[in-house]
Write a protein that holds these residues in place. Structure first.
Motif, PDB file in Angstrom:
ATOM      1  N   GLU A 125      43.022  45.715  24.682  1.00 39.85           N
ATOM      2  CA  GLU A 125      44.048  46.033  25.675  1.00 39.85           C
ATOM      3  C   GLU A 125      45.228  46.823  25.098  1.00 39.85           C
ATOM      4  OE1 GLU A 125      46.413  46.487  28.842  1.00 39.85           O
ATOM      5  OE2 GLU A 125      44.399  45.643  28.967  1.00 39.85           O
ATOM      6  N   SER A 184      39.117  44.954  29.888  1.00 38.90           N
ATOM      7  CA  SER A 184      39.886  44.022  29.057  1.00 38.90           C
ATOM      8  C   SER A 184      40.754  43.112  29.913  1.00 38.90           C
ATOM      9  CB  SER A 184      40.739  44.793  28.043  1.00 38.90           C
ATOM     10  OG  SER A 184      41.732  45.567  28.692  1.00 38.90           O
ATOM     11  N   SER A 191      39.637  40.233  24.350  1.00 39.08           N
ATOM     12  CA  SER A 191      40.301  41.062  25.358  1.00 39.08           C
ATOM     13  C   SER A 191      41.534  41.752  24.807  1.00 39.08           C
ATOM     14  CB  SER A 191      40.676  40.188  26.564  1.00 39.08           C
ATOM     15  OG  SER A 191      41.520  40.885  27.441  1.00 39.08           O
TER      16      SER A 191
END
Length: 411
Positions: free
Chosen positions: A118, A76, A114
């Protein structure tokens, strides 16, 4: 713990950079004779990235549950670094025509994918490595990383708008925050490749042939809906107060950009300092109690605080932002750990990621756009306060029904 939390600094630094310079980005990529139209277009792209977060939650949640938290965290952070640096290199509409906004949207979608993996993966990693009696404090470090990233973006905004003219910021200065993201990304990559997988003795999940997504739905559908609702108030408050408000202070209150960034930076510093204190407090008084106090405070005081912000007086504006920062600290510091405690390890990353990111996509990503519409189309400068307060009240109802697992072993 540093490796687990610091990725959020990159993710939210990048998201904040886009939000803070949205007016400039709107003029460069969505030119229009109407500045409000350009701004709404820029915020619409901001929202589009959020709609990718649930998909990122599915992808990186699956990786985290099947292949380990470390793999999800490394991948990520790498995706965010590449996407952010590339935004800083994009041609503008004047140079490339329609290709420019298309590329911007594509890279923002990569950022959204992403972030979807994360924050929740790091929250699960930190909570799983913590002793039960300190889980609130350790889990809050994920939020410390996020708020520190937004503060870093705000500090850079102060520096750029102080040193450069508005014309220079519009021409090339807006690129600097995105280009600098590669430095932070490189540091995070080194840290995460050396980190341990985490977990505590005896934490191995039971064998399960189902995919993490199927297991999450089968085992925790009701709790996933509850988690979705619990996060609505935070999604609205955070992105109105700490992203949209910089634009509001400049356009509505008439403050210079540098002053708006400075006030926001001070509020972010208060938020960042208060988060670990609130996390530790939740270990003493319980997650549900602190979440109820924070959301109740937002429900009661968001409109009066926005009335202070609308006075155009920097002292009153800062006081209102500081109160917002304390209330949001109590909410944001505790919620990720509370969500991690709601689900079993075999599908924890997936369940937390989907429920959290779905509410962020629906409300968080659209919050700056909704606030802009309320202020400009409805001509209601204090309206965003009622928007925050109403959603906080909805979240409070869900929080009061949650099971408080503070201090207990994880399921």
């Amino acid at each position: 713990m540093v490796a687990g939390a610091i990725g959020n600094m990159l993710e939210w630094y990048d998201f904040a950079a886009y939000g803070y310079f949205s007016a400039v980005i709107g003029r460069n990529f969505f030119p229009s004779d109407n500045h409000t139209t350009s701004l709404l277009s820029a915020f619409a792209v901001f929202a589009a990235a959020f709609f990718m977060r649930p998909f990122g939650g599915v992808v990186f949640g699956h990786i985290g549950d099947r292949f380990g938290r470390k793999a999800a965290l490394v991948l990520s952070a790498g995706l965010m670094t590449v996407s952010t640096f590339a935004i800083g290199c994009l041609p503008t509409y004047e140079t490339a025509g329609l290709l420019a906004p298309v590329l911007l949207v594509a890279l923002r979608l990569g950022q959204g994918l992403s972030v979807g993996g994360e924050y929740t993966s790091s929250a699960a990693f930190l909570a799983e490595t913590a002793a039960p009696e300190r889980r609130g404090l350790v889990g809050s470090l994920a939020c410390v990383g996020a708020s520190a990233g937004i503060m870093a973006g705000s500090i850079l905004g102060v520096i750029l708008t102080s040193l450069l003219t508005p014309e220079e910021v519009g021409a090339w200065g807006w690129r600097i925050p995105f280009l600098l993201g590669i430095v932070l990304g490189a540091v995070i990559s080194v840290l995460r490749r050396q980190m341990d997988e985490g977990g505590r003795p005896g934490d191995a999940p039971e064998p399960d042939d189902r995919s993490p997504l199927r297991a999450a739905v089968d085992l925790h559908a009701r709790d996933m809906v509850r988690a979705f609702v619990m996060n609505l108030g935070l999604a609205a408050a955070f992105y109105v107060v700490f992203v949209y408000l910089v634009t509001y202070l400049h356009r509505e209150d008439g403050l210079p950009d540098s002053t708006a960034f400075l006030l926001n930076t001070i509020a972010m510093a208060v938020l960042t300092a208060a988060i670990p204190l609130m996390g530790a407090l939740s270990d003493r008084i319980g997650r549900r109690t602190l979440l109820a106090l924070s959301t109740g405070g937002l429900a009661l005081f968001s409109w009066p605080l926005f009335a202070l912000i609308a006075t155009e007086r920097p002292g009153l504006i800062l006081a209102a932002q500081v109160v917002f920062a304390v209330l949001i600290a109590g909410y944001s510091a505790v919620l990720p750990t509370a969500l991690v405690e709601m689900f079993e390890q075999r599908s924890r990353c997936t369940a937390v990621a989907i429920s959290y990111n779905a509410s962020m996509a629906l409300v968080g990503g659209t919050a700056p756009m909704a606030a802009t519409w309320i202020v400009h189309r409805l001509a209601w400068p204090t309206g965003p306060g009622l928007y925050i307060g109403g959603l906080a009240l909805v979240s409070l109802a869900a929080i009061l029904t949650m099971r408080d697992a503070s201090g207990r072993p994880l399921a």
